[in-house]
Design an enzyme around this catalytic site. Structure first.
Site, PDB file in Angstrom:
ATOM      1  N   TYR A 109      29.285  86.681  87.235  1.00 45.09           N
ATOM      2  CA  TYR A 109      29.542  87.935  87.894  1.00 45.09           C
ATOM      3  C   TYR A 109      30.725  88.383  87.372  1.00 45.09           C
ATOM      4  O   TYR A 109      31.860  87.968  87.192  1.00 45.09           O
ATOM      5  CB  TYR A 109      29.894  87.768  89.256  1.00 45.09           C
ATOM      6  CG  TYR A 109      29.973  89.040  90.300  1.00 45.09           C
ATOM      7  CD1 TYR A 109      29.109  89.828  90.762  1.00 45.09           C
ATOM      8  CD2 TYR A 109      31.424  89.572  90.487  1.00 45.09           C
ATOM      9  CE1 TYR A 109      29.362  90.927  91.336  1.00 45.09           C
ATOM     10  CE2 TYR A 109      31.792  90.856  91.060  1.00 45.09           C
ATOM     11  CZ  TYR A 109      30.655  91.330  91.548  1.00 45.09           C
ATOM     12  OH  TYR A 109      31.127  92.413  92.088  1.00 45.09           O
ATOM     13  N   GLU A 197      29.914  97.270  88.073  1.00 41.28           N
ATOM     14  CA  GLU A 197      29.524  95.940  88.314  1.00 41.28           C
ATOM     15  C   GLU A 197      28.611  95.345  87.453  1.00 41.28           C
ATOM     16  O   GLU A 197      27.576  95.868  87.195  1.00 41.28           O
ATOM     17  CB  GLU A 197      29.297  95.910  89.852  1.00 41.28           C
ATOM     18  CG  GLU A 197      28.771  94.384  90.496  1.00 41.28           C
ATOM     19  CD  GLU A 197      28.269  94.556  91.674  1.00 41.28           C
ATOM     20  OE1 GLU A 197      27.366  95.213  91.934  1.00 41.28           O
ATOM     21  OE2 GLU A 197      28.893  93.923  92.699  1.00 41.28           O
TER      22      GLU A 197
END
Ligand code: GDP
Ligand code: MN
Length: 400
Positions: A109, A197
């Site tokens: 992530y 993101e």
């Protein structure tokens, strides 16, 4: 402003970020054509909506043949996807991203957002990327690594390296991972993003570092500098009331409740939403009519609030400064008139509590007492007005 995944990936590609080859498709035929062109052993068919959580909701399909691409495209196009980010009403899929499959070894992530507390940009990374990141953040917060970036010097190479080691990338891909971070940061700054993101950022079996998903958000105040980004806007993904309000130059955010409010000034509008909530109300919206209202603009604001039967009551809370209370009062009269004409009724169908203070307040109150508008009640204070409108809405609900 939000854009779709496939658009985010195009933007990132222009900054040299590694993304899979992919082609957007609006029809099943286009999806099959795209898959043919990609000519990949495995093709991924991804629903494009402005919300995450698609994987878990069945919005990401792995196809092993053109027949399967056709099958999945047919299934997904037009389908309403309900994910943990869409709310129960879901979002209708109008576009797909057809992408070559990646040979995923591990999912990470990585994101960049503004951090208001430190007035810096924070880069957030985790070796536990993928579809459970919210769970990781809640249960294993030590697995979430943060690196704060001073905007005047930018992301420094040592910070990216530190992040890469803390994320436990293996030595063979450390340089690729840090290079990806540097480019993502450039994109964040270069396009005035409020969020970048990547979840998942993957390392493949071939030791490539690829952004498999991408979500870019943009600071609306910076959009005037980026006409290329504005072009990517997909209005079908946006709240129709918010679009309507934006076209009318009104600062409106739909909050989903039923006690509407019309206020001047963002601070007072927020305080109004808070006080409605304090008295047990469910605010329908945030609305700042700004400093240069006209009766017509006020009337439009009423129409937007009432549209679709959302508002069961309206609280008008005005502190006249540049805005004048007499203009607001005339606006309320005009709104009643317009709504009466449009709906063939006798005016505003729900209770309206009006609290006026400030510039031309006496004139404003006089307008509304000399020529009373049906359903409109004056309130001397903000507290009393908020309490009153919440009580009226609750009473109406009980009687309904
Ligand atoms: P989200 O659930 O809306 O965030 O959608 P993502 O784009 O992150 O996709 C969800 C999951 O699908 C990812 O975490 C991957 O595990 C998987 N996925 C996405 N693209 C590919 C791909 O190209 N190949 C494989 N094997 N899996 C993929
Ligand atoms: Mn994702």
């Amino acid at each position: 402003m939000n854009i779709h995944e496939y658009q985010s990936k195009q933007v990132l590609k222009s900054f040299g970020v590694n993304v899979p080859n992919g082609i957007p498709a609006f029809t099943v035929e286009e999806a099959v054509e795209a898959a043919k062109k990609l000519d990949s052993k495995v093709t991924v068919v991804k629903a494009q909506i402005h919300a995450g959580g698609r994987g878990k909701a069945g919005g990401v399909k792995i196809a092993k043949s053109l027949d399967e691409v056709k099958e999945y495209a047919t299934e997904l196009l037009g389908k309403v996807l309900v994910t943990h980010q869409t709310g129960p009403e879901g979002k209708k899929v109008g576009r797909l991203l057809i992408e070559e499959g990646s040979n995923i070894a591990k999912e990470y992530y990585l994101s960049f957002v503004n951090d208001r507390n430190t007035a810096k940009i924070v880069m957030i990374g985790s070796e536990e990327g993928g579809m459970e990141i919210e769970k990781v953040a809640a249960e294993n917060p030590e697995k979430i690594i943060k690196e704060y970036i001073d905007i005047s010097v930018g992301l420094l190479p040592f910070q990216a390296t530190r992040m890469a080691y803390k994320m436990n990338f293996k030595p063979e891909v450390i340089r690729k991972a840090t290079a990806t971070m540097m480019k993502l940061y450039e994109a964040f700054i270069g396009k005035d993003c409020s969020q970048v993101e990547i979840n998942p950022l993957v390392v493949t079996a071939e030791d490539d570092v690829i952004c498999l998903d991408a979500k870019l958000n943009f600071d609306d105040s910076g959009l005037f500098r980026h006409p290329d980004i504005v072009e990517l806007r997909d209005k079908t993904e946006e709240d129709p009331k918010e679009l309507w309000a934006a076209e009318e130059g009104l600062n409106y955010v739909n909050l989903g409740g039923d006690v509407a409010c019309m206020v001047n000034g963002a601070g007072l509008a927020m305080a109004t939403v808070d006080i409605l909530k304090y008295y047990g109300g469910n605010p329908a919206n945030f609305l700042d009519v700004g400093g240069s209202s006209t009766p017509e603009k006020i009337a439009t604001a009423f129409e937007i609030m009432l549209d679709g039967g959302q508002a069961k009551g309206i609280f008008v809370n005005i502190f006249g400064g540049i805005n004048r209370c007499d203009v607001i009062a005339e606006g309320i009269q005009k709104a009643a008139q317009i709504i009466a004409e449009k709906t063939g009724s006798d005016g505003i169908p729900v209770p309206v509590v009006v609290r006026l203070e400030g510039t031309k307040v006496e004139e404003g109150r006089k307008i509304l007492t000399d020529n009373p508008v049906k359903n409109v009640i004056m309130a001397p204070t903000m507290e009393g007005g908020a309490e009153k409108i919440v009580a009226l809405v609750k009473e109406a609900e009980k009687n309904a």
